[in-house]
Design a protein around this motif. Sequence first.
Motif, PDB file in Angstrom:
ATOM      1  N   GLU A 343       0.811  -1.216   0.000  1.00  0.00           N
ATOM      2  CA  GLU A 343       0.000   0.000   0.000  1.00  0.00           C
ATOM      3  C   GLU A 343       0.845   1.267   0.000  1.00  0.00           C
ATOM      4  OE1 GLU A 343      -2.475  -0.480   3.400  1.00  0.00           O
ATOM      5  OE2 GLU A 343      -3.652  -2.100   2.538  1.00  0.00           O
ATOM      6  N   GLY A 344       2.072   1.199  -0.538  1.00  0.00           N
ATOM      7  CA  GLY A 344       2.859   2.415  -0.709  1.00  0.00           C
ATOM      8  C   GLY A 344       2.169   3.343  -1.695  1.00  0.00           C
ATOM      9  N   GLN A 345       2.275   4.662  -1.449  1.00  0.00           N
ATOM     10  CA  GLN A 345       1.608   5.648  -2.297  1.00  0.00           C
ATOM     11  C   GLN A 345       2.607   6.689  -2.780  1.00  0.00           C
ATOM     12  OE1 GLN A 345      -1.399   6.313   0.939  1.00  0.00           O
ATOM     13  NE2 GLN A 345      -2.795   6.558  -0.799  1.00  0.00           N
ATOM     14  N   LEU A 346       2.414   7.139  -4.015  1.00  0.00           N
ATOM     15  CA  LEU A 346       3.285   8.151  -4.613  1.00  0.00           C
ATOM     16  C   LEU A 346       2.439   9.301  -5.126  1.00  0.00           C
ATOM     17  CD1 LEU A 346       6.088   9.078  -5.701  1.00  0.00           C
ATOM     18  CD2 LEU A 346       5.537   7.837  -7.812  1.00  0.00           C
ATOM     19  N   LEU A 347       2.736  10.506  -4.647  1.00  0.00           N
ATOM     20  CA  LEU A 347       2.179  11.738  -5.194  1.00  0.00           C
ATOM     21  C   LEU A 347       3.340  12.483  -5.831  1.00  0.00           C
ATOM     22  CD1 LEU A 347       0.060  14.012  -5.539  1.00  0.00           C
ATOM     23  CD2 LEU A 347       0.613  14.758  -3.223  1.00  0.00           C
ATOM     24  N   PHE A 348       3.252  12.774  -7.124  1.00  0.00           N
ATOM     25  CA  PHE A 348       4.397  13.396  -7.782  1.00  0.00           C
ATOM     26  C   PHE A 348       3.970  14.520  -8.717  1.00  0.00           C
ATOM     27  CE2 PHE A 348       3.016  10.038 -10.588  1.00  0.00           C
ATOM     28  CZ  PHE A 348       3.251  10.486 -11.879  1.00  0.00           C
TER      29      PHE A 348
END
Length: 422
Positions: A343-348
């Motif tokens: 459940e790692g999340q990336l906002l970029f």
Amino acid sequence: MLLKFTVGNFKSIHEKVSVSFIGESLKQYPENLAEGPNGKKILKALAFYGPNASGKSNVVKALEFMRNFVLDSNRLYQPGQLIDIDPFRLSTLSKNAPSFFEIEFSVNSQTFRYGFEVDRESVRKEWLFFVMKTTEESYFERIEENIDLNNRFREGWNKKDFFRNNSLFLSTVAQLNGQISKGIYDWFSNLTIISDSNYLRFQNYTADLYRNKKIKGYLKRLFKTAGFDVDDFEVSEMDVSNQQLSILNDEIQRIIKLQVPNQLKVLTKHYVYDSSGLMVDAVSFDLREESSGTQKFFAIAGPIVNSLMNGFPLVIDELDARLHPILTSFLVKLFCSEENSSEGQLLFVNHLTNLMNQGILRRDQIVLVSKERRSGTRLKTLHEQGVRSDASFEKDYLSGEYGALPQTLMNQLNIFSNIEKD
């Protein structure tokens, strides 16, 4: 797990805007979704697109301000000290009004909605709600220095005399070992935010992880899969006292060394081959001798692996800076793939429009950022724009159909023709 972040009256943001990781009911790319609390489907990645000065980075800075204020307000701000907040300045209604921050997130299988309003002088409001499937329960609500406490938040009892008007009640209770508030505090501390101006600070973090035998394997595999021509890394501690503190007396050196974490030296290892292709030797280079892209990837590799292993949110401003477009695409695919099972999340933030048409991102994962004179920064996903799934996202975006583009005057390139000479 980050569900939603809302901010108002901060830098270029006038009216409230929200960043939501809650997925829409779309059929495309189900692997891009993770199982969230209360049956919600949560996006593994969000991409920000928009012209320069639209406020993309300011949304990131707003999240960073909230994170840092939760972690540091109780420790850094002394009585009477002004809070370093920057409201929207282009309106008489907002420049003296408080800034608004609210976040909804899941920690330890529980979901919370937490927020506060703050101006230069003090915290005006603060609240914490426990979120259930269809209802919410208030844990505490604060107006100025008055706090209404729920019995379920007993750890806040008898703590009202320990916080100041320029610090957060939640942070105070966490510092006094409140169990719920400490879990929330730790969630914020595990939220990593990287910008193009501070990414080098994370080289030491990645180097420290590299000394862990298990994580070292993950990092080496990440570099190899990403196509970097580095065979290995060597990490060693630098003697800060000898290299940087030699002009100071022994006692000052001792105090500084206790307060400053060990700095690590990183060498890249490259194998040497003879004319027949046999490996005969190895040569080491200082990481600073490598390309800026290699240095950046090493710096963000640790936070990437940490996010994928432990399910922590990761925010990277200007992800595409110094990185090849294929490498940027690789990282986004990594977060959106089934490989990301924690459940790692990336906002970029990104300017590479080719990502729009690679079959990687859903319409609710592409956020268009624009700025209007009166309302400031605005956010809207392609799904919210009503864009069809079979549309050519990149082509239509670059043609101006979705907005959120630089307004250059290509038909008025006579920049110097009418300049009067002295």
